[in-house]
Design an enzyme around this catalytic site. Structure first.
Site, PDB file in Angstrom:
ATOM      1  N   TYR A  42      31.054  20.397  19.026  1.00  0.00           N
ATOM      2  CA  TYR A  42      31.305  21.656  18.027  1.00  0.00           C
ATOM      3  C   TYR A  42      30.678  22.726  19.122  1.00  0.00           C
ATOM      4  O   TYR A  42      29.755  22.436  19.666  1.00  0.00           O
ATOM      5  CB  TYR A  42      30.540  21.371  16.862  1.00  0.00           C
TER       6      TYR A  42
ATOM      7  N   CYS B  19      26.885  23.747  18.198  1.00  0.00           N
ATOM      8  CA  CYS B  19      25.998  22.595  18.072  1.00  0.00           C
ATOM      9  C   CYS B  19      25.172  22.869  19.182  1.00  0.00           C
ATOM     10  O   CYS B  19      25.513  22.930  20.416  1.00  0.00           O
ATOM     11  CB  CYS B  19      26.510  21.329  18.219  1.00  0.00           C
TER      12      CYS B  19
ATOM     13  N   PHE C 249      22.818  20.612  20.361  1.00  0.00           N
ATOM     14  CA  PHE C 249      22.838  19.466  21.674  1.00  0.00           C
ATOM     15  C   PHE C 249      24.282  19.705  22.419  1.00  0.00           C
ATOM     16  O   PHE C 249      23.784  19.214  23.704  1.00  0.00           O
ATOM     17  CB  PHE C 249      22.949  18.167  20.598  1.00  0.00           C
TER      18      PHE C 249
END
Length: 282
Positions: free
Chosen positions: A14, A17, A19
C-alpha cells in the site's frame, strides 16, 4: 553492484503503509530496480496467492522465485545478499524463521527470529560494522522504528475527522480504487480510521495531544544521530536511517508532516536523506 537482471524484485504494497515505505527507501537507496503492485487495501485480491495476508510482500527472483515477508526481514535478507554473495538468497531467508506467537489479546501472530541481524561472516561484519557499537546502535533504532515510531503515525494522521478525511483522500488518489469504491473507501475508511486511531492511542498509552508523542520521538531520533554526523550511519545512511525516514515519509503532504517539520529539529537530517536517496536511487 549486482549484475543487471540478477535480482528481479516485485513489491506488493500500500503506498501509504509505513512498513512498505521502509522497504522502498531501502531499495531506492541501494539502486535496486523493482516493480510495484499496488494492493487494494479493502479487497486485497492482488495478494490472494499468498497465505501471508499483510504487506509488504517482496517476490524476489535470484535464480529461483522466493517470497519474503515482513519489512525488517526483507531489508535484512536483501542487505545480507548484497554484501555476502556466498549464500543463495533462499539460504539467507532460511536464517529468519517465522514463529507463531499469541498476543495478550489472544491473537495469533507471526514473529520472525533474527530480523534485525545481517547474516555475515566475521570478515564481512568487520567491513560493515568496524566497531561492535555501530551494529548494536543500528539494530536498536531499527527496532525502535518498528516498535514505537510506526505506532505514532495513525493516531497523528487520523487525529481529527478533518485530518482523517484528508489522509483517505490521499490514500484513494494513490491506491487502486474504482470511482464508487474510492468514494466508499474515502468516507467509510476515514470514519473507521478516526476511531481506530483513538483505540491505538489508548493501546500505546499516548498523550491527549498525540503530536507531543510524535515530536518527542522525532527529537529523540535527531538527538541520537547527534550534531557530528550527517546520518546515524556516518557519511552515508545505515539501515536505521532508512527505516526512520521510510516511516516518517508516509506523512508527507499531510498536516501531521508539516507540524513535525515546524516543531522538531528533524528537517536538516530529513532533507539530507531525501537528497542522498534521489542521488543513489534508480
Amino acid at each position: 553492484q549486482l549484475p543487471a537482471g540478477s535480482l528481479q524484485l516485485t513489491l506488493y504494497q500500500y503506498k501509504t503503509c509505513p512498513f512498505c515505505s521502509k522497504v522502498r527507501a531501502f531499495l531506492d537507496y541501494h539502486g535496486l530496480p523493482y516493480e510495484i503492485v499496488e494492493v487494494n487495501p479493502i479487497m486485497r485480491k492482488e495478494i490472494k496467492f499468498s497465505s501471508y495476508r499483510k504487506v509488504p510482500i517482496l517476490l524476489a527472483n535470484a535464480g529461483s522465485p522466493l517470497q519474503l515477508n515482513d519489512s525488517s526481514v526483507i531489508i535484512s535478507a536483501i542487505k545480507t545478499y548484497l554484501i555476502s554473495r556466498r549464500n543463495s538468497l533462499e539460504e539467507i531467508v532460511s536464517f529468519y524463521p517465522p514463529i507463531k506467537t499469541v498476543t495478550q489479546q489472544g491473537k495469533e501472530v507471526l514473529e520472525y527470529q533474527n530480523k534485525y541481524w545481517l547474516m555475515l561472516d566475521e570478515k564481512e561484519t568487520k567491513r560493515v560494522y568496524p566497531v561492535k557499537e555501530v551494529r548494536v546502535e543500528e539494530m536498536k533504532w531499527r527496532k525502535w522504528a518498528d516498535d514505537w515510531l510506526v505506532h505514532l503515525i495513525s493516531p497523528n494522521v487520523y487525529r481529527t475527522p478533518k485530518e482523517a478525511l484528508a489522509s483517505f483522500d490521499y490514500i484513494v488518489r494513490e491506491g487502486k480504487f474504482g470511482t464508487l469504491e474510492g468514494l466508499f473507501a474515502k468516507y467509510v475508511g476515514a470514519v473507521a480510521m478516526f476511531f481506530v486511531s483513538k483505540r491505538l492511542k489508548k493501546r500505546h498509552q499516548l498523550r491527549d495531544d498525540v503530536r507531543e508523542d510524535l515530536y518527542e520521538a522525532v527529537n529523540e531520533w535527531v538527538k541520537a544521530v547527534g550534531k557530528n554526523r550527517l546520518f546515524m550511519g556516518g557519511n552515508q545512511p545505515n539501515l536505521a536511517d532508512l527505516a526512520v525516514y521510510g516511516v516518517l515519509r508516509v506523512m508527507e503532504g499531510l498536516e501531521a508532516f508539516d507540524d513535525m517539520m515546524v516543531h522538531t529539529n528533524v528537517q536538516p537530517w530529513y532533507q539530507r536523506m531525501e537528497e542522498v536517496i534521489q542521488k543513489t536511487g534508480v
